[in-house]
Design an enzyme around this catalytic site. Structure first.
Site: not given
Ligand code: UDX
Length: 493
Positions: A25, A131, A372, A389, A393-394, A397, A413-414
């Site tokens: 977030h 938010d 990473a 997962h 954000n992932s 990206e 949401d995943q």
């Molecule tokens: C959470 C929820 O899981 C997600 O579903 C929701 O949409 C937002 O909140 P998270 O699980 O952390 O987030 O997943 P994601 O939204 O994908 O964000 C992870 C972030 O961490 C990405 O920006 C990714 O680039 C970063 N990351 C992850 C790193 O920089 N390095 C890593 O090794 C792993």
């Protein structure tokens, strides 16, 4: 002599931004803050909890990064929220409650004190961007007559499913139990009839009861139309039909994503020679040695494996994944966060951690890091697939870099994001609800070998649309950013 009329320029808007204090977030909202700073003359106060504040200063280089923008300041809540660095999924509703209890009175106090000092020379908060699960901010904003925009860091599709929860309840489609038939079709999320199943709904729908998470999302999302506008990190070409549905309730909807790429291109336009045009908002230290490892791998040969910042695996799940990965014969880069595996110290008979075993058995084809530089990894030419997962954000990206995905959604949401990846955008495979090593092996081979070219082609088509959306030549997200920016300026007068 005629009278000279001197035009006094309106003071720059002053936006108070309030993210939920969790990695992803904060990540998206900080990108939004920086984009607003790059796009115009603006003051931003970014309100965070103490643990986030410290993490941002330590790992995300926020002080020097934002020193270019004179109007930016990081404001720390007077009390810490979850001093431990990482929260788990079980903590999400609790985190929201505790943040609310600290932030709500603080916000009122700050708004009140600034309101009483409201002068032409001082810069009071002219707008709030919160938010979209913080209706306490809407209450405070309404009381003080300060306009407020909501920002949701999830996909439009996930937001729309959340918004449709009342219809799903009314028609008896939710809640259901994880033991029920999960392939039953869902018919009460408009625009998703025909491909949405029980298993694709947000995970809190499957607990058989209306859990605290469920109630929080239900009640908070229903408040969205009270905000003056809604900003989403997505783009029109990706989620157009769902965005049309949302606009029937929230007409002031601004899609300005993918934010990380949009920010990067705006920064490059302002300063083409800057080395800082790829912002990392990481709250943890990145292990950059994996980039050197990737440099030695053939083009599109590596599967990048990462489950975001909060997913946890049981040891048995991790071992199934590992066996599937190794049996596929595909090279892989795997992010094993120190807290990824739960209960790993419970096994008295096996003093070796799963990570040790993995390291030993995969020396030839694998590489592991604790965290990473993900955006850089996904942009690397050696990466041909992303086992994710499906955090939003992932997902974005990966979309931007044209990297096809295998999705193993964990929560929230995943589940819905992964359905869109597999069934709607067709840029990957949805592995949800299984950890079977045979299925893992098959899916990896399918994505990285058998149908590799088809997936890469489709992913590249969508990546082009993403790049087009942030292009200065009429890109939808590029143009849409003007609208909330204009509104922010209008709020100062
Ligand atoms: C959470 C929820 O899981 C997600 O579903 C929701 O949409 C937002 O909140 P998270 O699980 O952390 O987030 O997943 P994601 O939204 O994908 O964000 C992870 C972030 O961490 C990405 O920006 C990714 O680039 C970063 N990351 C992850 C790193 O920089 N390095 C890593 O090794 C792993």
């Amino acid at each position: 002599m005629g009278e000279h009329i001197v035009e006094v320029p309106a003071p720059a808007p002053h936006v108070l931004m309030i993210p939920v204090p969790a990695q992803s977030h904060v990540n998206s909202m900080l990108n939004l803050a920086e984009i607003l700073c790059v796009a115009g003359d603006i003051n931003i106060t970014f309100l965070v909890s103490k643990n986030i504040h410290d993490g941002l200063l330590l790992h995300a280089n926020v002080e020097s990064r934002f020193s270019n923008y004179r109007g930016f300041r990081l404001l720390c809540l007077p009390d810490g929220i979850y001093e431990g660095k990482i929260i788990t999924t079980d903590d999400v509703a609790k985190l929201n409650d505790s943040f609310k209890s600290v932030a709500e009175p603080f916000l009122r106090e700050v708004l009140l004190s600034l309101k009483s000092n409201w002068t032409k020379t001082k810069s009071p908060f002219t707008t709030i961007i919160a938010d979209g699960v913080m209706s306490f901010a809407i209450d405070a904003a309404e009381e003080m007559s300060v306009p407020i925009f909501y920002f949701r860091p999830v996909s439009a599709s996930a937001f729309w499913a959340y918004f449709s929860l009342p219809q799903l309840i009314e028609n008896g489609e939710i809640p259901f139990s994880g033991d029920d038939d999960m392939d039953v079709a869902i018919t009460n999320v408009k625009g998703m009839e025909g491909f949405l199943r029980r298993r694709d709904l947000p995970s809190f729908c499957r607990s058989g009861i209306r859990s605290p998470d469920f109630e929080m999302i239900l009640t908070e999302t229903a408040q969205t139309p009270r905000a003056n506008g809604l900003i989403l990190n997505t783009f029109e070409d990706l989620e157009g039909p769902i965005l049309s549905q949302i606009r029937t309730f929230c007409p002031n909807l601004y899609t300005i994503g993918p934010l990380h790429a949009h920010l990067k291109s705006r920064m490059a336009a302002v300063n083409p020679n800057s080395s800082m045009n790829s912002s990392s908002n990481s709250l943890q230290e990145e292990d950059r040695s994996c980039i050197e490892w990737l440099d030695k791998q053939p083009s599109r040969s590596v599967l990048y494996v990462s489950f975001g910042s909060v997913t946890v695996l049981k040891k048995e799940q991790l071992l199934e994944f590992w066996k599937g990965l190794v049996n596929s014969g595909v090279k892989f880069l795997w992010v094993i966060r120190p807290d990824l595996v739960t209960g790993k110290n419970c096994d008295e008979h096996n003093k070796k951690s799963p990570a040790d075993e993995l390291e030993t058995a995969t020396k030839e084809r694998g590489y592991m890091v604790g965290w990473a530089p993900q955006k850089e990894v996904l942009a690397h030419p050696a990466v041909g697939g992303f086992w994710t997962h499906s955090g939003w954000n992932s997902t974005l990206e990966s979309v931007v870099e044209g990297v096809p995905m295998i999705c193993w959604p964990y929560f929230g949401d995943q589940q819905i994001n992964s359905r869109f990846v597999g069934e709607v955008w067709k840029i990957g495979l949805d592995m949800k609800d299984t950890c079977d090593k045979v299925i893992v092996e098959q899916m990896i081979k399918d994505l990285m070998v058998d149908r590799k070219d088809d997936f890469l082609k489709k992913a590249e088509e969508i990546a082009k649309l993403a790049r087009k959306s942030i292009g200065s030549d009429d890109g939808s997200s590029f143009c849409n950013l003007d609208q909330p920016t204009r509104l922010l300026v209008a709020c100062t007068s």
